[in-house]
Design an enzyme around this catalytic site. Sequence first.
Site, PDB file in Angstrom:
ATOM      1  N   ASP A 159       1.333  -1.275   0.186  1.00  0.00           N
ATOM      2  CA  ASP A 159       0.216   0.040  -0.009  1.00  0.00           C
ATOM      3  C   ASP A 159       1.107   1.256   0.162  1.00  0.00           C
ATOM      4  O   ASP A 159       0.798   2.398  -0.208  1.00  0.00           O
ATOM      5  CB  ASP A 159      -0.797  -0.062   1.337  1.00  0.00           C
ATOM      6  CG  ASP A 159      -1.647  -1.268   1.329  1.00  0.00           C
ATOM      7  OD1 ASP A 159      -2.525  -1.882   0.501  1.00  0.00           O
ATOM      8  OD2 ASP A 159      -1.484  -2.277   2.116  1.00  0.00           O
ATOM      9  N   HIS A 187      -4.861  -3.019   6.086  1.00  0.00           N
ATOM     10  CA  HIS A 187      -4.211  -3.447   5.343  1.00  0.00           C
ATOM     11  C   HIS A 187      -5.996  -3.921   4.385  1.00  0.00           C
ATOM     12  O   HIS A 187      -6.014  -4.440   4.223  1.00  0.00           O
ATOM     13  CB  HIS A 187      -3.671  -4.852   5.346  1.00  0.00           C
ATOM     14  CG  HIS A 187      -3.137  -5.010   3.066  1.00  0.00           C
ATOM     15  ND1 HIS A 187      -2.622  -4.127   2.793  1.00  0.00           N
ATOM     16  CD2 HIS A 187      -3.513  -5.763   2.818  1.00  0.00           C
ATOM     17  CE1 HIS A 187      -3.373  -5.157   1.380  1.00  0.00           C
ATOM     18  NE2 HIS A 187      -3.669  -6.094   1.913  1.00  0.00           N
TER      19      HIS A 187
HETATM   20  P1  NAD Z   1      -2.022 -18.840  -4.301  1.00  0.00           P
HETATM   21  O1  NAD Z   1      -3.673 -19.271  -4.438  1.00  0.00           O
HETATM   22  O2  NAD Z   1      -1.147 -18.126  -5.786  1.00  0.00           O
HETATM   23  O3  NAD Z   1      -1.278 -18.712  -3.013  1.00  0.00           O
HETATM   24  C1  NAD Z   1      -1.477 -19.419  -1.968  1.00  0.00           C
HETATM   25  C2  NAD Z   1      -0.675 -20.674  -1.226  1.00  0.00           C
HETATM   26  O4  NAD Z   1      -1.243 -20.862  -0.169  1.00  0.00           O
HETATM   27  C3  NAD Z   1      -1.163 -21.867  -2.013  1.00  0.00           C
HETATM   28  O5  NAD Z   1       0.167 -23.101  -2.474  1.00  0.00           O
HETATM   29  C4  NAD Z   1      -1.402 -23.330  -1.382  1.00  0.00           C
HETATM   30  O6  NAD Z   1      -1.390 -24.346  -1.774  1.00  0.00           O
HETATM   31  C5  NAD Z   1      -0.535 -22.263   0.243  1.00  0.00           C
HETATM   32  N1  NAD Z   1      -1.144 -23.141   1.514  1.00  0.00           N
HETATM   33  C6  NAD Z   1      -2.790 -22.553   1.565  1.00  0.00           C
HETATM   34  N2  NAD Z   1      -2.477 -23.013   2.940  1.00  0.00           N
HETATM   35  C7  NAD Z   1      -1.415 -23.090   3.168  1.00  0.00           C
HETATM   36  C8  NAD Z   1      -0.925 -23.424   4.737  1.00  0.00           C
HETATM   37  N3  NAD Z   1      -1.399 -23.909   5.748  1.00  0.00           N
HETATM   38  N4  NAD Z   1       0.359 -24.101   4.908  1.00  0.00           N
HETATM   39  C9  NAD Z   1       1.376 -23.617   3.438  1.00  0.00           C
HETATM   40  N5  NAD Z   1       0.717 -23.267   2.474  1.00  0.00           N
HETATM   41  C10 NAD Z   1      -0.461 -22.865   2.526  1.00  0.00           C
HETATM   42  O7  NAD Z   1      -2.239 -16.841  -3.302  1.00  0.00           O
HETATM   43  P2  NAD Z   1      -1.038 -15.297  -4.348  1.00  0.00           P
HETATM   44  O8  NAD Z   1      -1.808 -14.818  -4.675  1.00  0.00           O
HETATM   45  O9  NAD Z   1      -0.028 -16.155  -3.632  1.00  0.00           O
HETATM   46  O10 NAD Z   1      -1.433 -15.162  -2.317  1.00  0.00           O
HETATM   47  C11 NAD Z   1      -1.190 -15.462  -0.788  1.00  0.00           C
HETATM   48  C12 NAD Z   1      -1.961 -14.550  -0.189  1.00  0.00           C
HETATM   49  O11 NAD Z   1      -1.030 -13.518   0.057  1.00  0.00           O
HETATM   50  C13 NAD Z   1      -3.596 -14.227  -0.293  1.00  0.00           C
HETATM   51  O12 NAD Z   1      -4.355 -14.495   1.453  1.00  0.00           O
HETATM   52  C14 NAD Z   1      -3.386 -12.736  -0.857  1.00  0.00           C
HETATM   53  O13 NAD Z   1      -4.692 -12.389  -0.977  1.00  0.00           O
HETATM   54  C15 NAD Z   1      -2.192 -11.807  -0.067  1.00  0.00           C
HETATM   55  N6  NAD Z   1      -2.503 -11.302  -0.605  1.00  0.00           N
HETATM   56  C16 NAD Z   1      -1.561 -10.381   0.344  1.00  0.00           C
HETATM   57  C17 NAD Z   1      -1.139  -9.181   0.077  1.00  0.00           C
HETATM   58  C18 NAD Z   1      -0.526  -8.077   0.900  1.00  0.00           C
HETATM   59  O14 NAD Z   1      -0.474  -6.416   0.392  1.00  0.00           O
HETATM   60  N7  NAD Z   1      -0.805  -7.973   2.256  1.00  0.00           N
HETATM   61  C19 NAD Z   1      -0.604  -8.267  -1.714  1.00  0.00           C
HETATM   62  C20 NAD Z   1      -1.477  -9.360  -2.126  1.00  0.00           C
HETATM   63  C21 NAD Z   1      -1.741 -10.947  -1.846  1.00  0.00           C
HETATM   64  C1  LMR Z   2      -3.171  -6.866  -2.476  1.00  0.00           C
HETATM   65  O1  LMR Z   2      -3.734  -5.182  -1.926  1.00  0.00           O
HETATM   66  O2  LMR Z   2      -3.540  -6.584  -3.466  1.00  0.00           O
HETATM   67  C2  LMR Z   2      -3.662  -8.038  -1.925  1.00  0.00           C
HETATM   68  O3  LMR Z   2      -4.169  -7.811  -0.491  1.00  0.00           O
HETATM   69  C3  LMR Z   2      -4.415  -8.474  -2.594  1.00  0.00           C
HETATM   70  C4  LMR Z   2      -5.634  -8.274  -2.536  1.00  0.00           C
HETATM   71  O4  LMR Z   2      -6.846  -9.273  -1.968  1.00  0.00           O
HETATM   72  O5  LMR Z   2      -6.399  -6.858  -2.782  1.00  0.00           O
END
Ligand code: NAD
Ligand code: LMR
Length: 327
Positions: A159, A187
């Site tokens: 962000d 967030h």
């Molecule tokens: P994705 O679905 O591509 O990958 C997630 C992975 O986590 C999968 O491979 C899954 O098998 C694994 N997983 C699920 N449960 C698990 C566990 N108990 N232990 C270990 N691994 C596990 O998702 P992504 O696009 O990589 O996103 C991951 C997370 O990050 C999501 O919750 C998304 O919303 C979040 N995210 C946060 C931000 C932020 O700014 N804070 C930004 C983008 C994404």
């Molecule tokens: C983001 O800010 O891109 C991530 O937290 C993914 C979402 O769910 O918005």
Amino acid sequence: MSTPVKVAVTGAAGQIGYSLLFRIASGALLGPDTPIELRLLEITPALKALEGVVMELDDCAFPTLANVVIGDDPEQVFDGVNAAMLVGAMPRKEGMDRADLLAANGRIFTGQGAALGKVAADDVKILVTGNPANTNALIAKSNAPDIPAERFNALTRLDHNRALSMLAKHLEVAVTDVEGLAIWGNHDDSMYPDLYNTRVNGKVAADLVDEAWITDTYIPTVATRGGAIIKARGLSSAASAANATIDHMRDWMLGTDGKVVSMSVPSDGSYGVEEGLISSFPCTVADGQYSIVQGLELNEFSKERIAASVARLASERDQVRELGLIG
Ligand code: NAD
Ligand code: LMR
């Protein structure tokens, strides 16, 4: 070379993992002189895919990558880790709020918090990226009472980077001309990027733009950028999320050299944010310890916005307490 720094990444076979691992292994986290051991956690059905990712890591022949360990048992994977990036969790789909993921994802962080408490290195730093990141970090912290609370952070650096880039673009300046910018709160779409304490080439940013642009365009665009990316890509942000995860952990481990960055950290009550909630603040880091920037003047508008976002954090905390995920 020195002893490798052990860096854990969960959800390592996911989309963010696919960007994150190669950058960590290539030295983007700790530089070209620090060897890294990657410790990668996945759920059992994703281990096969993770083996493929490890083949690709091998095929890069990174000089800084000393070793890779993979597994589905948190206690085995987190053994002795110095840094843990908790990414593994379900992403939201179009039309969902991040808080809708609490019930689905929250439980992941009880077990992982407890495992870190048992086996991580004494100096471990834990950064939660998996959503809803602030409250998942709170869950992990609550389940690891032996790890000092300040070792649990959540990611609002994405962000921060979005806010920085949008402001610089609007004012037609370089991102390096902007100082002191920070995101406050959660967030989620209540987050607050404060332009009243931001300076652009020495001038207060809020004085350089229309007030209506701040309230009607800038704040909502920054706060809903994640949703806009999901709408455009059909998938949530991944490369920029990996980049921000590295930015946060690198700055936490190596320091910010006086620069202000946004970090979600357990509140010590600063600026009236309820103690214990993991909220985004302007922070600096020196000697591996972050400090919340003190003495900032917050106008009434900023105070209201921050209070509204902190109220969301308190409500998420209450929900996970009801779900029995924290004590
Ligand atoms: P994705 O679905 O591509 O990958 C997630 C992975 O986590 C999968 O491979 C899954 O098998 C694994 N997983 C699920 N449960 C698990 C566990 N108990 N232990 C270990 N691994 C596990 O998702 P992504 O696009 O990589 O996103 C991951 C997370 O990050 C999501 O919750 C998304 O919303 C979040 N995210 C946060 C931000 C932020 O700014 N804070 C930004 C983008 C994404
Ligand atoms: C983001 O800010 O891109 C991530 O937290 C993914 C979402 O769910 O918005």
